[in-house]
Write an enzyme that holds these catalytic residues in place. Sequence first.
Site, mmCIF file in Angstrom:
data_model
loop_
_atom_site.group_PDB
_atom_site.id
_atom_site.type_symbol
_atom_site.label_atom_id
_atom_site.label_comp_id
_atom_site.label_asym_id
_atom_site.label_seq_id
_atom_site.Cartn_x
_atom_site.Cartn_y
_atom_site.Cartn_z
ATOM 1 N N TYR A 53 16.276 -15.076 -10.669
ATOM 2 C CA TYR A 53 15.677 -14.259 -11.741
ATOM 3 C C TYR A 53 15.424 -12.842 -11.243
ATOM 4 C CZ TYR A 53 11.901 -12.140 -14.467
ATOM 5 O OH TYR A 53 11.132 -11.250 -15.174
ATOM 6 N N LYS A 102 17.166 -9.261 -12.366
ATOM 7 C CA LYS A 102 16.400 -8.128 -12.894
ATOM 8 C C LYS A 102 16.614 -6.898 -12.013
ATOM 9 C CE LYS A 102 14.006 -7.971 -15.924
ATOM 10 N NZ LYS A 102 14.288 -7.721 -17.377
ATOM 11 N N THR A 161 10.254 -6.169 -13.741
ATOM 12 C CA THR A 161 9.170 -6.968 -13.155
ATOM 13 C C THR A 161 8.815 -6.517 -11.736
ATOM 14 O OG1 THR A 161 8.797 -9.202 -12.261
ATOM 15 C CG2 THR A 161 11.054 -8.593 -12.602
ATOM 16 N N ASP A 162 7.606 -6.867 -11.311
ATOM 17 C CA ASP A 162 7.202 -6.601 -9.916
ATOM 18 C C ASP A 162 7.949 -7.515 -8.939
ATOM 19 O OD1 ASP A 162 5.932 -9.029 -10.492
ATOM 20 O OD2 ASP A 162 3.920 -8.355 -9.920
ATOM 21 N N GLU A 163 8.603 -8.569 -9.468
ATOM 22 C CA GLU A 163 9.272 -9.530 -8.578
ATOM 23 C C GLU A 163 10.479 -8.913 -7.867
ATOM 24 O OE1 GLU A 163 9.620 -13.559 -9.861
ATOM 25 O OE2 GLU A 163 8.043 -13.334 -11.357
HETATM 26 P P1 NAD Z 1 10.539 -14.325 -22.957
HETATM 27 O O1 NAD Z 1 11.399 -15.300 -22.231
HETATM 28 O O2 NAD Z 1 9.272 -14.795 -23.578
HETATM 29 O O3 NAD Z 1 11.385 -13.631 -24.132
HETATM 30 C C1 NAD Z 1 12.699 -13.200 -23.949
HETATM 31 C C2 NAD Z 1 13.296 -12.929 -25.313
HETATM 32 O O4 NAD Z 1 14.642 -12.471 -25.109
HETATM 33 C C3 NAD Z 1 13.366 -14.173 -26.212
HETATM 34 O O5 NAD Z 1 12.911 -13.866 -27.503
HETATM 35 C C4 NAD Z 1 14.853 -14.528 -26.207
HETATM 36 O O6 NAD Z 1 15.279 -15.144 -27.414
HETATM 37 C C5 NAD Z 1 15.500 -13.168 -26.008
HETATM 38 N N1 NAD Z 1 16.823 -13.269 -25.400
HETATM 39 C C6 NAD Z 1 17.175 -14.000 -24.304
HETATM 40 N N2 NAD Z 1 18.479 -13.864 -24.066
HETATM 41 C C7 NAD Z 1 18.965 -13.010 -25.010
HETATM 42 C C8 NAD Z 1 20.249 -12.466 -25.271
HETATM 43 N N3 NAD Z 1 21.313 -12.786 -24.527
HETATM 44 N N4 NAD Z 1 20.392 -11.618 -26.310
HETATM 45 C C9 NAD Z 1 19.322 -11.282 -27.081
HETATM 46 N N5 NAD Z 1 18.093 -11.784 -26.903
HETATM 47 C C10 NAD Z 1 17.923 -12.632 -25.859
HETATM 48 O O7 NAD Z 1 10.283 -13.155 -21.920
HETATM 49 P P2 NAD Z 1 9.010 -12.209 -21.754
HETATM 50 O O8 NAD Z 1 8.041 -12.866 -20.868
HETATM 51 O O9 NAD Z 1 8.577 -11.733 -23.075
HETATM 52 O O10 NAD Z 1 9.672 -11.012 -20.924
HETATM 53 C C11 NAD Z 1 10.262 -9.899 -21.595
HETATM 54 C C12 NAD Z 1 10.792 -8.933 -20.564
HETATM 55 O O11 NAD Z 1 9.743 -8.501 -19.707
HETATM 56 C C13 NAD Z 1 11.865 -9.526 -19.656
HETATM 57 O O12 NAD Z 1 12.830 -8.536 -19.418
HETATM 58 C C14 NAD Z 1 11.101 -9.866 -18.394
HETATM 59 O O13 NAD Z 1 11.952 -9.831 -17.273
HETATM 60 C C15 NAD Z 1 10.083 -8.759 -18.365
HETATM 61 N N6 NAD Z 1 8.832 -9.073 -17.664
HETATM 62 C C16 NAD Z 1 8.162 -10.232 -17.950
HETATM 63 C C17 NAD Z 1 6.956 -10.490 -17.303
HETATM 64 C C18 NAD Z 1 6.149 -11.736 -17.606
HETATM 65 O O14 NAD Z 1 5.202 -12.028 -16.894
HETATM 66 N N7 NAD Z 1 6.475 -12.497 -18.644
HETATM 67 C C19 NAD Z 1 6.462 -9.577 -16.369
HETATM 68 C C20 NAD Z 1 7.167 -8.404 -16.123
HETATM 69 C C21 NAD Z 1 8.350 -8.161 -16.782
#
Ligand code: NAD
Length: 362
Positions: A159, A163, A133-135
Amino acid sequence: MRLLVTGGAGFIGSALVRQVTAETRYELINLDKLTYAGSLASLGDAGADPRHVFERIDICDRGEVDRVFAKYAPDAVIHLAAESHVDRSISGPATFVRTNVVGSSTLLEAATTYWAKRSAAARDSFRFVHVSTDEVYGDIGWDGAPRTEESKYAPSSPYAASKAASDHLARAWCRTYGLPVVVVNASNNYGPYQYPEKLIPLVITKALQRDALPVYGNGKNIRDWLYVEDHARALRAILLRGVPGRTYNVSGRSARTNIAVVHAICALLDELRPDPAGPYRRLVGFVADRPGHDRRYAVDDTRIATEIGWQPRERFETGLEKTVRWYLDNAGWARNVLNAASALSARGLPPKPARTAAGALT
Ligand code: NAD
């Protein structure tokens, strides 16, 4: 290509799975624990595609992760599984350290053990795409320059810190063991199938129930918004053309204040589902600010644009309209994931039984 996706039942992971299934001939192994944030319903038709197999596994479970690598012999990994909500990280940071730090290192170790035993050619072409993430760059202030891939990390929330830790681990595995890792730092995603606790789906679902629309502080915090389909395309491009050891920022080129986003949602709802009681903006209210709330994030995406040839296709206005329309047409999905999550927390149990889709890839 046989691709292992972790977190493929979550918001971004499911978008990636749906897109890859629709647009490529790849085989997919979807590894997900199905926490409150994951739902097989988010996979749509892709869930039943014979090229997709689902494994309900915790990335912290080394034995199970090893079994998946041995059973399916993937050519690449895109690692998205994580705890992803900043507010939850403030109230319960331990889960974030467990999944994001310990889970990521467990996955990296398992991947390295598997990768080291492959042929030289298979080792060369293998990729581990670590999604972040950008965070991690922290609060860049009102007029700080957008962060590049060389900017220093300064995470503010548990968080972001978890990350950041996982990004460092991923790079260390590349440098120390030679695992071909690529790190991706993307800005705030939005689009269909996002769990209704993040700003955009939260505001849409609350507005439709005529609930108060809570905005932190004065609403002036700025985020860059990336449509989830664009992010999925970026991950696919980086998988094919990213250079091991390199980091790529991904931006939606759509910086907006939170209050502007909330007002834009209200205006769309006024048009698409008018409320006889008056404009949805009347429901907006400011609440005490989130502790440590970063004012602004922005990333410089020159590298992915010039080296990979990717740029976002979606404009924020059109992406937001698609998103609002999707939540209007799919109210049942939001209801079901919220009900499943409250049943889970009431019983302290996993929300649903494991299900393995047809068409195992062995
Ligand atoms: P989300 O919370 O919607 O989904 C996360 C998924 O991971 C879920 O399906 C959950 O069941 C699974 N999960 C959680 N813990 C787990 C574990 N211990 N073992 C296996 N599976 C597990 O998240 P998202 O928004 O889809 O984000 C996905 C990735 O992208 C993350 O790594 C997040 O940090 C990164 N990200 C998200 C954003 C955003 O705006 N949502 C932006 C940049 C990066």
